[in-house]
Write a protein that holds these residues in place. Structure first.
Motif, PDB file in Angstrom:
ATOM      1  N   ALA A   1       0.824  -1.211   0.000  1.00  0.00           N
ATOM      2  CA  ALA A   1       0.000   0.000   0.000  1.00  0.00           C
ATOM      3  C   ALA A   1       0.857   1.259   0.000  1.00  0.00           C
ATOM      4  N   VAL A   2       2.055   1.184   0.580  1.00  0.00           N
ATOM      5  CA  VAL A   2       2.910   2.372   0.652  1.00  0.00           C
ATOM      6  C   VAL A   2       3.399   2.792  -0.737  1.00  0.00           C
ATOM      7  N   PRO A   3       4.054   1.899  -1.525  1.00  0.00           N
ATOM      8  CA  PRO A   3       4.443   2.330  -2.878  1.00  0.00           C
ATOM      9  C   PRO A   3       3.244   2.630  -3.769  1.00  0.00           C
TER      10      PRO A   3
ATOM     11  N   VAL B   1       2.357   6.161  -3.167  1.00  0.00           N
ATOM     12  CA  VAL B   1       3.315   7.031  -3.850  1.00  0.00           C
ATOM     13  C   VAL B   1       2.931   7.164  -5.317  1.00  0.00           C
ATOM     14  N   LEU B   2       2.562   6.042  -5.928  1.00  0.00           N
ATOM     15  CA  LEU B   2       2.148   6.058  -7.328  1.00  0.00           C
ATOM     16  C   LEU B   2       0.865   6.868  -7.505  1.00  0.00           C
TER      17      LEU B   2
ATOM     18  N   PHE C   1      -4.934  -0.472  -5.225  1.00  0.00           N
ATOM     19  CA  PHE C   1      -4.713  -0.231  -3.797  1.00  0.00           C
ATOM     20  C   PHE C   1      -5.426  -1.265  -2.927  1.00  0.00           C
ATOM     21  N   ARG C   2      -6.644  -1.633  -3.285  1.00  0.00           N
ATOM     22  CA  ARG C   2      -7.484  -2.466  -2.424  1.00  0.00           C
ATOM     23  C   ARG C   2      -7.255  -3.961  -2.583  1.00  0.00           C
TER      24      ARG C   2
ATOM     25  N   MET D   1      -0.599   5.584 -17.173  1.00  0.00           N
ATOM     26  CA  MET D   1      -1.167   6.899 -16.891  1.00  0.00           C
ATOM     27  C   MET D   1      -0.165   7.797 -16.177  1.00  0.00           C
ATOM     28  N   THR D   2       0.651   7.217 -15.316  1.00  0.00           N
ATOM     29  CA  THR D   2       1.642   8.008 -14.589  1.00  0.00           C
ATOM     30  C   THR D   2       2.661   8.617 -15.539  1.00  0.00           C
TER      31      THR D   2
END
Length: 277
Positions: A160-162, A165-166, A234-235, A254-255
């Motif tokens: 969940a942390v990276p 960030v994304l 995320f989920r 998309m990033t």
């Protein structure tokens, strides 16, 4: 606040247009955008008895109110469905708030910009900081929902942390792009507010993606909805222990595309912002 703006803008370029150089300068001088975003939250809640604790209300309502109401419709317990709703809603709110608030961030900061504070990245970061504070305040509610759920994957929690960030990299390019478009077209914010309800219903937050018949129009619209991929990325690792690869590739694409687009738009149109507002 004016003193902070002047202090933060001393090393800002005379003509805005270099996104990453101005972003680096904003991070070196966080006094304006970081403190002002927090003070804005405090000022809005200073007359209430609970103060900033009111920030817990929207997430708590969705997790324990809406989650309990719709759990029975899907044949599952409130404990199971609350975590599904909670994880989905914080990602949706983070991205949707970035869209809506960034569209009017330059217009609402007109006095500072016209006074010569031309480092526009400060205002974008100010908008992003507000969403970050909202997310941090919501974490206790999400933690309670995950404890109630019980079947949380530890590896998914670490991922969940990276993933956040994304997500915030995308929040940044969304903030830049929509702030520029919103400065040129002031009605953009109202359009996004009205569209947000449709996007919420189209994103599997109060329903399961598996409940949609494969190949149906709803399934196609769901997959075409970018918010769906952010929510799933995320989920799913937290609740299911698996990374949805399709959503991962969509979010990565998309990033890269979004950051490139924001860089080009800022270089081309940032200097016109004082004229537009």
């Amino acid at each position: 606040m004016q003193v902070q703006a002047d202090a933060a803008g001393r090393d800002s370029p005379q003509a805005p247009g270099q996104l990453w150089r101005e972003l680096a300068a904003s991070f070196r001088n966080p006094e304006f955008w970081l403190l002002s975003s927090w003070l804005d939250i405090l000022v809005r809640s200073r007359r209430s008895y609970l103060g900033p604790l009111w920030l817990l209300a929207p997430t708590a309502t969705y997790v324990f109110g809406v989650g309990a109401f719709f759990a029975g419709m899907h044949g599952t317990s409130m404990q199971q469905f609350a975590a599904h709703v909670g994880l989905g809603v914080i990602v949706f709110r983070t991205l949707m708030n970035a869209l809506v608030t960034s569209s009017g961030v330059f217009t609402s900061s007109q006095s500072f910009i016209m006074d010569g504070h031309t480092r526009l990245t400060d205002y974008v970061l100010q908008s992003i900081a507000r969403t970050a504070f909202d997310l941090l305040v919501s974490l206790p509610i999400i933690a309670a929902a995950l404890v109630m759920h019980g079947g949380v994957d530890v590896g998914g929690l670490l991922l969940a942390v990276p993933t956040l960030v994304l997500i915030y990299l995308n929040v940044f390019w969304i903030g830049v792009a929509f702030a520029l478009v919103g400065a040129r077209f002031p009605d953009l914010g109202q359009v996004l507010v009205n569209v947000s309800t449709f996007l919420f219903l189209l994103t599997p937050i109060i329903w399961y993606a598996s409940s949609v018949p494969p190949g149906s129009i709803r399934a196609r619209l769901m997959v075409l909805n970018p918010l769906f991929h952010f929510v799933e990325l995320f989920r799913a690792p937290i609740l299911e222990g698996a990374v949805p690869m399709q959503s991962l590739w969509v979010v990565l694409a998309m990033t890269v595309a979004g950051l490139s687009l924001a860089t080009l738009l800022y270089r081309r149109y940032a200097r016109f912002v004082p004229l537009w507002i």
